[in-house]
Design an enzyme around this catalytic site. Structure first.
Site, PDB file in Angstrom:
ATOM      1  N   SER A   2      -9.812  -0.356   7.369  1.00 46.68           N
ATOM      2  CA  SER A   2      -9.248  -0.284   6.017  1.00 46.68           C
ATOM      3  C   SER A   2      -8.579  -1.547   5.496  1.00 46.68           C
ATOM      4  O   SER A   2      -8.224  -1.608   4.328  1.00 46.68           O
ATOM      5  CB  SER A   2      -8.239   0.857   5.930  1.00 46.68           C
ATOM      6  OG  SER A   2      -8.928   2.059   5.773  1.00 46.68           O
TER       7      SER A   2
ATOM      8  N   LYS B 102       0.843  -1.205   0.000  1.00 45.65           N
ATOM      9  CA  LYS B 102       0.000   0.000   0.000  1.00 45.65           C
ATOM     10  C   LYS B 102       0.877   1.254   0.000  1.00 45.65           C
ATOM     11  O   LYS B 102       1.894   1.295   0.700  1.00 45.65           O
ATOM     12  CB  LYS B 102      -0.896  -0.033   1.249  1.00 45.65           C
ATOM     13  CG  LYS B 102      -1.897   1.101   1.353  1.00 45.65           C
ATOM     14  CD  LYS B 102      -2.768   0.941   2.603  1.00 45.65           C
ATOM     15  CE  LYS B 102      -3.815   2.045   2.723  1.00 45.65           C
ATOM     16  NZ  LYS B 102      -4.643   1.931   3.945  1.00 45.65           N
TER      17      LYS B 102
ATOM     18  N   SER C 152      -9.753   1.989   3.154  1.00 43.75           N
ATOM     19  CA  SER C 152      -8.913   2.724   2.245  1.00 43.75           C
ATOM     20  C   SER C 152      -7.920   1.865   1.465  1.00 43.75           C
ATOM     21  O   SER C 152      -7.423   2.309   0.442  1.00 43.75           O
ATOM     22  CB  SER C 152      -8.137   3.781   3.030  1.00 43.75           C
ATOM     23  OG  SER C 152      -7.229   3.163   3.932  1.00 43.75           O
TER      24      SER C 152
HETATM   25  N1  GLN Z   1     -12.939   4.269   6.435  1.00 43.42           N
HETATM   26  C1  GLN Z   1     -12.388   4.737   7.656  1.00 43.42           C
HETATM   27  C2  GLN Z   1     -12.011   6.194   7.510  1.00 43.42           C
HETATM   28  O1  GLN Z   1     -12.331   6.755   6.537  1.00 43.42           O
HETATM   29  C3  GLN Z   1     -11.215   3.899   8.055  1.00 43.42           C
HETATM   30  C4  GLN Z   1     -10.021   4.185   7.276  1.00 43.42           C
HETATM   31  C5  GLN Z   1      -8.835   3.357   7.686  1.00 43.42           C
HETATM   32  O2  GLN Z   1      -8.983   2.348   8.356  1.00 43.42           O
HETATM   33  N2  GLN Z   1      -7.666   3.833   7.293  1.00 43.42           N
HETATM   34  O3  GLN Z   1     -11.393   6.778   8.343  1.00 43.42           O
END
Ligand code: GLN
Length: 490
Positions: free
Chosen positions: A177, A78, A153
């Site tokens: 995420s 990532k 994400s």
């Molecule tokens: N979707 C969540 C957010 O927008 C979690 C994102 C993540 O785990 N990096 O913060």
């Protein structure tokens, strides 16, 4: 096809001399060539660098191997984890052509285990989002249905594994995420306990919640990778000096005596009936496998999303202060220092990142700190206590990973609150600092093409062995992990 193998299948073949690391990497590169203009999981990949690593692995294999657990295994990363001499953008424009000067701790560990580390995987900008639509470099698409999002994400990390563009990948999980995109793309995603894996070299979003973890094609591979990634690191003061178990040894298939909790607070409005049915079927399967199902209560669940969006944005506003055009970033010059900061940050950050910085700055500001940030910290403790209490009676808790299967691109991007709710089942785990895993538990029937559904297992702090044991037994009896999106093999 070599790119479709699991890590354990590949390492067996490599040890027997049935294939080479170069051939395996080449199969992944060919797959990227064939499908990634449609999927767009990768922001970039340095084929020459990866081939050189594969050749080095082949030399070690020719010398009889070295016992390294990932020797010759291609693993993609990532774009929020530092890999020396490779771009590091966090899918944001603000970092310009930044090249990482060092390897993250997890990358050092992958290299020491013999892995071929390659590629920069797409994500929501600075890991803020649930669909990968917040990337500054375009959408990643769900390999099961290209009109839909892969989750986020870490959408690129999930899509790349699902489309067989790599054998496994790394992502980060602050509020879901890893688990949410794994569920929506039909792979296995594991968020380790806070402190299990060093965050040195992970660009921080919310430091008290962030954790790095693997995306894999089956549970055994998640166990193998977790064993490699875990361990104490003096460069991350939150990493814990506990011994690293042999996680793969926990995959015995024997669930006798294990108690699985079902939380009634997770049966929310908005839970899709097909997701509910798939999870209920998994519960039945667990009973057949010998686990005992017990109802538990996590009464503060309803506050989790609100608490998360205070804690995470507060920490993000502090962490992202470093992107100021002085230490990092494409500077947009002009005016005095303050003017330069605001031009640089105004031009470089996307709208969701700006929204989070503004929210986070607000909840920390004088006069509001106690009402928001301090209160959220207290609620966070209540949420953690709910879990610790439940774990006095059960070994793990079973929930859906997401309320629905993958949604259409564009469907929620105009409505941040709707988007935030797609993390409703994953967020509490980060607030509580416990471990969580998502694995496939079926498919939707009323969409065409059909879409994967994810089952989430939540475990005690440092209870990853039990989670992996539970996940593996179900996976082997259900067999969902063998299904591939048609695009991967067509
Ligand atoms: N979707 C969540 C957010 O927008 C979690 C994102 C993540 O785990 N990096 O913060």
């Amino acid at each position: 096809m070599l790119n479709q193998l699991t890590i354990s299948e590949l390492t067996t073949k490599l040890a027997r001399g049935e294939t080479s690391a170069r051939q395996t990497l080449q199969a992944c590169l060919d797959q990227i060539q064939r499908v990634d203009d449609r999927v767009h999981a990768f922001l970039s990949h340095d084929a020459a660098d990866a081939l050189a690593q594969a050749d080095a692995a082949d030399q070690e294999l020719a010398g009889g191997g070295s016992g390294k657990p990932l020797l010759g295994v291609p693993i993609a990363i990532k774009d929020v984890i530092a890999v020396k001499n490779q771009p590091l953008n966090c899918a944001s424009k603000i970092l310009g052509d930044f090249i990482s000067p060092y390897d993250a701790a997890v990358i050092e560990k992958l290299r020491a285990a013999g892995a071929v580390v390659f590629g920069r995987l797409n994500m929501d900008e600075f890991a803020m989002g649930s669909s990968t639509e917040n990337s500054a470099f375009g959408l990643t698409r769900n390999p099961w249905d290209l009109t839909r999002i892969p989750g986020g994400s870490s959408g690129g990390s999930a899509a790349a594994v699902a489309a067989d563009e790599c054998l496994a990948s790394l992502g980060s999980d602050t509020g879901g995420s890893i688990r949410q995109p794994a569920a929506l793309c039909g792979c296995v995603g594991l968020k380790p306990t806070y402190g299990r894996v060093s965050r040195y070299g992970l660009v921080a979003f919310a430091s008290s919640l962030d954790q790095i973890g693997p995306f894999t094609k089956d549970v055994r591979d998640a166990a193998i990778l977790l064993g490699v990634l875990s361990g104490h690191d003096l460069r991350d003061s939150t990493s814990v000096a506990l011994p690293v178990p042999d996680y793969a040894a926990a995959l015995t298939g024997d669930l006798k005596g294990l108690k699985l909790g079902l939380a009634r607070e997770y049966l929310v409005d908005g839970l899709d009936p097909e997701v509910k049915a798939a999870v209920n079927a998994a519960v039945k399967q667990y009973e057949k496998l010998g686990a005992e199902i017990v109802e538990v209560s996590l009464p503060h669940t309803e506050y989790a999303v609100a608490t998360y969006y205070i804690v995470a944005t507060a920490e993000a506003s502090a962490n992202l202060a470093r992107f100021d055009g002085v230490r990092y970033c494409e500077r947009v010059a002009g005016g005095d220092l303050i003017e330069m900061y605001s031009r640089t940050r105004g031009a470089g950050f996307g709208p969701e990142v700006k929204r989070r910085i503004i929210l986070g700055t607000y909840v920390l500001s004088g006069g509001y700190h106690d009402a928001y940030y301090l209160r959220a910290q207290k609620v966070r403790t209540l949420i953690r206590n709910d879990f610790l209490k439940a774990f006095e009676t059960v070994d793990a808790i079973l929930t859906p990973t997401t309320p629905t299967a993958a949604f259409k691109a564009g469907e929620k991007s105009g409505d941040p609150l709707q988007m935030y709710l797609s993390d409703i089942f994953t967020i509490s785990c980060n607030l509580a600092g416990i471990c969580g895993l998502s694995l496939p538990c079926g498919f939707t029937g009323n969409t065409q093409p059909r879409l994967p559904i994810g089952l989430q297992l939540l475990g005690k702090p440092f209870g990853e062995e039990t989670l992996l044991k539970l996940a593996h037994a179900y996976e082997q009896s259900a067999g969902w992990h063998k299904e591939k999106p048609p695009l991967a093999s067509a």
